[in-house]
Design an enzyme around this catalytic site. Structure first.
Site, mmCIF file in Angstrom:
data_model
loop_
_atom_site.group_PDB
_atom_site.id
_atom_site.type_symbol
_atom_site.label_atom_id
_atom_site.label_comp_id
_atom_site.label_asym_id
_atom_site.label_seq_id
_atom_site.Cartn_x
_atom_site.Cartn_y
_atom_site.Cartn_z
ATOM 1 N N LYS A 90 -24.368 31.467 72.506
ATOM 2 C CA LYS A 90 -23.057 31.311 73.174
ATOM 3 C C LYS A 90 -22.070 30.571 72.290
ATOM 4 C CE LYS A 90 -25.635 29.930 76.971
ATOM 5 N NZ LYS A 90 -25.769 28.998 78.076
ATOM 6 N N HIS A 139 -38.565 24.427 51.946
ATOM 7 C CA HIS A 139 -39.618 24.508 52.964
ATOM 8 C C HIS A 139 -40.634 23.423 52.598
ATOM 9 C CE1 HIS A 139 -42.246 25.976 55.956
ATOM 10 N NE2 HIS A 139 -42.320 27.252 55.629
HETATM 11 N N1 CP Z 1 -45.376 30.484 54.996
HETATM 12 C C1 CP Z 1 -44.539 30.571 56.063
HETATM 13 O O1 CP Z 1 -43.532 29.845 56.171
HETATM 14 O O2 CP Z 1 -44.897 31.522 56.968
HETATM 15 P P1 CP Z 1 -44.111 31.846 58.311
HETATM 16 O O3 CP Z 1 -42.761 32.419 57.926
HETATM 17 O O4 CP Z 1 -44.974 32.808 59.041
HETATM 18 O O5 CP Z 1 -43.916 30.542 59.059
#
Ligand code: CP
Length: 316
Positions: A90, A139
């Protein structure tokens, strides 16, 4: 408990050697605890709530965080797809969503498409925020479990040579892992990628400044006999602006069994997963293949992070 120095986890550069050792030692403790009877930590987070806010798809990261929280006795707030089923649909800003979620949960695990979004959310948050992948940014929890896997397979991380293969431009896992590798001595990284997916200069300059030797190489066959670890990655179709570029990049580096035979006997094959075609299933039974163990290590690392960030009693 000795204080954990981080309030949030949004990028790998937040970790020094001592913090890495602390996380890995607690992860070791979690691994032992999961097969202990009775378990010491099964209710360690019983009064805590984790919100998992994923604006992009995930199998490993989301489910392993949720499994980690459940195995520590905590509760979970989650949505199938925050982009569609939260008020982001939204037009709510990430800032507002984060401010609101702080009132509902003790910790937020967030995956988002925008690089830098986890750090921005952390700045808006009064509870710990963990970056579960921010677009082509970072990440960091994947990098921690990657390094934990490498640590498990070799007597020492110092002196290792690693080939990073595939989509190095959009691949946040290779960036995050590269940052962590600067905490060790005499590391060599070979970057092997199609020309449209090369590692960015900022990361290469960071490695040089921080004592990591790196080389770019086109030939996977040339690099395989030299390295201790081959880290394969998927070409991330969803991040390409130009489909022709994607077609130029896909299918270039495939680690078939014939190529695995070129590797050292004691080397390992890693992949953050999901894979598409870059490691055929015939490789899965080779003793060097470590990618399923790598995914399992995500549980121990994420249990450790939840405990450390939520400040519960742990030897560490
Ligand atoms: N390795 C990893 O981040 O996998 P997903 O995208 O499945 O979380």
């Amino acid at each position: 408990m000795e204080k954990f120095n981080l309030n949030h986890v949004y990028e790998s550069q937040q970790f020094d050697s001592d913090l890495l050792d602390r996380v890995f030692n607690v992860a070791d403790e979690m691994k032992k605890d999961l097969s202990a009877e009775p378990r010491r930590y099964s209710q360690a987070l019983k009064d805590k709530i984790m919100a998992s806010l994923f604006y992009e798809p995930s199998t490993r990261t989301r489910f392993s965080f949720e499994s980690a929280m459940a195995r520590l006795g905590g509760s979970i707030l989650t949505t199938e797809n925050a982009k569609e089923f939260s008020s982001a649909a939204k037009g709510e800003t990430l800032y507002d969503s984060t401010r609101v979620m702080c009132g509902y949960a003790d910790l937020i695990v967030m995956r988002h498409n925008e690089p830098g979004s986890a750090k921005s959310a952390a700045e808006a948050s009064t509870v710990p925020v963990i970056n579960a992948g921010d677009g082509s940014g970072q990440h960091p929890t994947q990098a921690l479990l990657d390094l934990y896997t490498i640590r498990d397979c070799f007597p020492t991380i110092d002196g290792l040579s690693i080939a990073m293969v595939g989509d190095l431009k959009y691949g946040r896992t290779v960036r995050s892992l590269s940052y962590l590798l600067t905490k060790y001595n005499n590391i060599t990284i070979y970057f092997v990628s199609p020309p449209v997916c090369k590692m960015d200069d900022d990361l290469k300059n960071y490695l040089t400044t921080n004592g990591v030797t790196w080389e770019e190489e086109n030939s996977l066959e040339k690099v395989l006999p030299l390295v201790d670890c081959v880290y394969m990655t998927r070409i991330q179709k969803e991040r390409f602006h130009d489909l022709e570029d994607y077609k130029r990049a896909s299918g270039k580096y495939i680690l078939e069994m014939e190529k695995v035979k070129l590797m050292k006997e004691k080397s390992i094959i890693m992949h953050p997963l999901p894979r598409v075609d870059e490691i055929p299933r015939e490789v899965d039974n080779d003793p060097r293949a470590q990618y399923f163990e790598q995914a399992e290590n995500g549980i121990y690392i994420r249990m450790a992070l939840l405990l450390l960030l939520l400040g519960n009693d742990i030897k560490g």
